[in-house]
Design a protein around this motif. Structure first.
Motif, short mmCIF file in Angstrom:
data_model
loop_
_atom_site.label_atom_id
_atom_site.label_comp_id
_atom_site.label_asym_id
_atom_site.label_seq_id
_atom_site.Cartn_x
_atom_site.Cartn_y
_atom_site.Cartn_z
N TRP A 94 0.83 -1.21 0.00
CA TRP A 94 0.00 0.00 0.00
C TRP A 94 0.87 1.26 0.00
O TRP A 94 0.56 2.22 -0.69
N HIS A 95 1.95 1.23 0.74
CA HIS A 95 2.88 2.36 0.73
C HIS A 95 3.59 2.48 -0.62
O HIS A 95 3.89 3.59 -1.08
N ARG A 134 -6.68 4.33 5.68
CA ARG A 134 -5.53 5.21 5.87
C ARG A 134 -4.28 4.37 6.01
O ARG A 134 -4.29 3.30 6.64
N LEU A 135 -3.19 4.86 5.40
CA LEU A 135 -1.91 4.19 5.56
C LEU A 135 -1.42 4.35 6.99
O LEU A 135 -1.66 5.36 7.65
N ALA A 146 -0.71 5.53 16.35
CA ALA A 146 0.03 5.66 15.09
C ALA A 146 -0.77 6.37 14.00
O ALA A 146 -0.20 7.05 13.15
N SER A 147 -2.09 6.22 14.02
CA SER A 147 -2.92 6.74 12.93
C SER A 147 -3.62 8.05 13.24
O SER A 147 -4.01 8.78 12.33
N GLY A 148 -3.83 8.33 14.52
CA GLY A 148 -4.60 9.50 14.90
C GLY A 148 -6.10 9.27 14.83
O GLY A 148 -6.89 10.19 15.03
N ILE A 149 -6.53 8.04 14.54
CA ILE A 149 -7.94 7.67 14.49
C ILE A 149 -8.33 7.04 15.83
O ILE A 149 -7.63 6.15 16.33
N GLU A 150 -9.45 7.49 16.42
CA GLU A 150 -9.88 6.93 17.70
C GLU A 150 -10.04 5.41 17.60
O GLU A 150 -10.57 4.89 16.62
#
Length: 434
Positions: free
Chosen positions: A21-22, A141-142, A200-204
């Protein structure tokens, strides 16, 4: 660009691509610098002569193309195929093991990695997460942990006295769980992983629904050898071929072509290519058909274009390792830094045949680069590539090629600086030729 500069750009490309994916995200970043336009599969395509376009399927496969100035039914497609995935370890859906005052992460083997090479290295996680967005829909999201996060420690030799005689053997179920942290007894294992992904993602954590994560080696690529003529990194198989094809196409003299130029980089090659975005799926045929119909509405436009097409399947090749001479077919010991390799197999594990082989030799001679030929030892099973799969699906004459490398499917592979330069030059001649 010198061979050393080109190899450094390859190492930078790989280090930015710890997962398939990256890798696609990095390819997309480079394409946008050259004015490529992203197309959506669920939208109508309006293509212009000389236009630069790309299509991504499920974040880890991409087909990019330059629409030629002559009709594609006349010139056919010039296709370079490679793959974005590499063998390794993938995180299981419920992976956290909490025991003996340690948190470990359970993994599943993806493809055919050399498992022993994953031990005693600075490992981390990369991939993508799926989560519920503010509108209630599903988004992705990556995700990448930059710091070393995991380790797979070897058993001491005092407890495995025969390791040097018998080799390191790891049970895929019981001996691959990587150590993650000291036990956090106040948290449930599932909560622990979700909090880690949140950080790591900033997603709750409550919004994270699922993930696809692989283990990667945090050590960056390096040059080595007395004259720094070799390089080492992870995922040379097959990001090195993706980089060579992309670099060969992204030259201004190449981009202004009469022919329609295509690079197709697929996920899932290491596990058989049978998926919606693999080489055995519909992705490349779908894109090629839409290109043909956009330039010629005739009912047989697609078939006429395919009949004039040619494909190079680029995947890495087995370099001769002189410590193991009995592993190689006599007369076919390919040498690092002696040029690209044409891969040949009578049972069609590779797509090469006499005429496609000759055509690639022609490109090498045009570019002024050496070339080699490889056949696998007759009493060992031969690997395969996307070449036979895509060639059979499309009916396109194809040659299988690759650069020599050592330690294929290791977490740390090696290859030659000059070979990468040679391959890029040969592929550039392929794209530029009429």
């Amino acid at each position: 660009m010198t061979a050393r500069q080109r190899a450094q750009d390859l190492l930078d490309f790989i280090d930015a691509s710890p997962s398939p994916w990256h890798a696609i995200a990095e390819i997309e970043r480079r394409l946008q610098a050259f004015g490529f336009q992203r197309l959506q599969e669920n939208a109508t395509w309006l293509l212009d002569s000389g236009g630069r376009y790309y299509v991504v399927r499920d974040d880890s496969s991409i087909v990019l193309f330059v629409l030629g100035r002559k009709p594609v039914t006349e010139t056919g497609f010039k296709i370079l195929g490679a793959h974005t995935d590499s063998p390794g370890l993938r995180v299981k859906p419920c992976p956290v093991l909490n025991s003996d005052k340690l948190q470990r992460l359970a993994v599943e083997v993806y493809g055919g990695p050399i498992l022993a090479t994953f031990t005693d290295r600075d490992l981390s996680l990369a991939g993508r997460i799926a989560y519920q967005n503010d509108d209630g829909g599903i988004a992705s999201r990556l995700l990448r942990f930059e710091q070393p996060l995991l380790r797979l420690p070897n058993l001491a030799i005092h407890m495995n006295r025969a390791v040097n005689e018998d080799g390191l053997k790891l049970n895929k179920q019981t001996e691959l769980a990587a150590i993650l942290s000291a036990s956090a007894e106040q948290q449930l294992p599932a909560d622990y992983l979700h909090r880690l992904l949140e950080r790591a993602s900033g997603i709750e954590a409550e919004r994270i629904l699922s993930w696809e994560l692989n283990i990667y080696d945090t050590q960056k690529g390096v040059f080595w050898g007395s004259d720094q003529e070799f390089y080492a990194d992870s995922q040379l198989d097959n990001l090195a071929s993706c980089h060579a094809g992309l670099t060969a196409l992204l030259e201004e003299s190449t981009l202004n072509s009469n022919s329609t130029l295509v690079c197709a980089f697929f996920d899932h090659e290491e596990v058989g290519s049978e998926s919606c975005k693999g080489a055995a799926g519909s992705f490349l045929p779908d894109v090629l058909q839409r290109i043909a119909l956009s330039t010629d509405p005739s009912q047989d436009a697609h078939q006429r274009a395919l009949a004039n097409s040619f494909m190079i399947s680029a995947d890495m090749a087995h370099a001769y390792q002189p410590n193991y001479p009995s592993a190689y077919e006599p007369g076919h010991k390919i040498i690092v830094n002696q040029g690209p390799v044409i891969k040949i197999n009578a049972n069609h594990r590779y797509a090469s045949e006499c005429l496609s082989e000759a055509r690639f030799i022609h490109y090498c001679k045009q570019a002024g680069v050496p070339y080699q030929k490889y056949a696998h030892r007759g009493d060992l099973p031969c690997g395969s590539t996307i070449g036979p799969i895509a060639s059979a699906k499309l009916g396109i004459r194809t040659v299988d090629v690759g650069n020599p490398m050592w330690a294929m499917h290791s977490i740390r592979e090696s290859a030659g600086v000059h070979d990468h330069h040679f391959m890029t030059q040969a592929l550039n001649c392929f794209f530029r030729g009429e």
